[in-house]
Design an enzyme around this catalytic site. Structure first.
Site, PDB file in Angstrom:
ATOM      1  N   HIS A 280       2.943  -7.396   3.340  1.00  0.00           N
ATOM      2  CA  HIS A 280       3.335  -7.829   2.000  1.00  0.00           C
ATOM      3  C   HIS A 280       3.934  -6.652   1.239  1.00  0.00           C
ATOM      4  O   HIS A 280       3.485  -5.517   1.396  1.00  0.00           O
ATOM      5  CB  HIS A 280       2.090  -8.367   1.275  1.00  0.00           C
TER       6      HIS A 280
ATOM      7  N   ASP B 203       3.722 -18.113  -2.842  1.00  0.00           N
ATOM      8  CA  ASP B 203       3.673 -16.853  -3.581  1.00  0.00           C
ATOM      9  C   ASP B 203       3.113 -17.070  -4.984  1.00  0.00           C
ATOM     10  O   ASP B 203       3.575 -16.475  -5.952  1.00  0.00           O
ATOM     11  CB  ASP B 203       5.038 -16.163  -3.651  1.00  0.00           C
TER      12      ASP B 203
END
Length: 349
Positions: free
Chosen positions: A182, A308
């Site tokens: 990430h 997200d």
């Protein structure tokens, strides 16, 4: 808790334990440049309320818009943003303990990724084993490189293609769980004037800087030979693979030239690893044309839905997903089937 009807499974969905409010506030002005920098240390990040919430508004929105299940993870940068080794280790362990209790309150709807400090491969491996075996987590979340103290106020970076991290990758391989790579904001030393981002803060964050920085780390992992050592190892990258699928032809074209092939550390090219070891998600990149390109480039089995949240909304992601015109079997695979198989989730296919 009753299980939800079959829907989407979202796997890059952020949370924040109450102990993390202070360090999260440090990036508030990077996320919201209009905020008064003098108040950054005490002001909450704009998404703090949504990050702290799991069982309230988040779950209600999941129910309202058809999200069956979420894999939760401590928001970026987590332990990767802590330069002190002991503090980073505690930060990760405390977050994992907190998140495990949250998931236990509703395991039919939530699972979790483990946080680990990457100051030391042995520490990271030990915490990954504890989180997966004892706490029931389904993978490890790494927020790009690990910031480390180098003396004085200087901060260095550790990248995980280095040989020192092989014990970590060995542990993850033994556990049989994926690692999610990430992005993160840069450390303070990269934000001062006359540095790469110090004079260009308009490109910080999700639109540009995140994929520029993380794509380099992903290329480094692929080319390091780590997947040759551990061919079962699985890594996941969000935001349609941080743009890499769109560059695979050119990356392979040069990486396979004799002058490169004779000295490269890896046996195979980037496309090989993106079809054997890397999966990508739609998190924060709700482009139908982009998703279809990725399916064509790396295969439908390597593409997974994600949102997200809370940096993008559940409603926006689900409204987009309803419009995606894929064949029914491919849409089902991306929406949920691939995630169930990859993470070995306790859900029915």
């Amino acid at each position: 808790m009753a299980k939800a009807p079959k829907g989407t499974i979202a796997i890059e969905e952020a949370v924040l334990n109450p102990d993390g409010i202070a360090w999260m506030a440090e990036s508030a002005t990077l996320f919201n440049p209009g905020q008064d920098a003098s108040k950054a240390g005490s002001a909450n990040h704009g998404h703090t309320p949504q990050l702290l919430d799991i069982h309230g508004a988040r779950l209600a929105q999941m129910d309202a818009h058809g999200v069956e299940y979420m894999l939760l993870s401590l928001t970026s940068p987590g332990a990767q943003g802590e330069p002190d080794r002991a503090k980073a280790r505690r930060l990760a362990a405390d977050a994992n303990d907190w998140l495990a209790t949250q998931v236990a309150a509703n395991p039919a709807r939530f699972g979790a990724f483990a946080s680990v400090s990457m100051h030391d491969a042995a520490d990271a491996a030990a915490e990954a084993r504890r989180a997966v075996r004892d706490l029931g987590m389904f993978g490890v979340m790494l927020n790009d490189y690990q910031v480390v103290a180098e003396g004085g106020n200087e901060e260095g970076k550790k990248y995980y293609d280095a040989p020192e991290f092989r014990p970590f990758w060995q542990a993850v391989d033994d556990l049989g769980v994926p690692v999610y790579m990430h992005p993160r904001y840069p450390p303070a030393k990269d934000l001062v004037p006359r540095t790469r981002y110090g004079d260009r803060k308009q490109i910080l964050g999700a639109a540009v800087q995140f994929h520029l920085d993380l794509s380099m780390h992903l290329y480094a992992l692929c080319s390091s030979g780590i997947f040759d050592l551990y061919p079962r190892l699985q890594v996941v990258a969000g935001h349609l693979g941080e743009g890499i699928p769109f560059n695979l032809w050119r990356a392979d074209h040069w990486y396979n030239k004799p002058v490169k092939k004779a000295t490269r550390p890896s046996k195979h090219d980037y496309s090989y690893y993106f079809t054997h070891n890397i999966s990508i998600t739609t998190s924060g990149d709700f482009s139908t044309a982009g998703l279809k390109f990725c399916i064509g480039a790396i295969g439908v089995d390597r593409c997974l839905f994600s949102i997200d949240y809370p940096y993008d909304t559940i409603e926006e992601a689900q409204d987009w997903w309803k419009t995606v015109d894929l064949p029914a079997d491919e849409k089902e695979a991306v929406a949920r089937g691939n995630a169930i198989r990859l993470f070995k989730l306790p859900l029915e296919l």
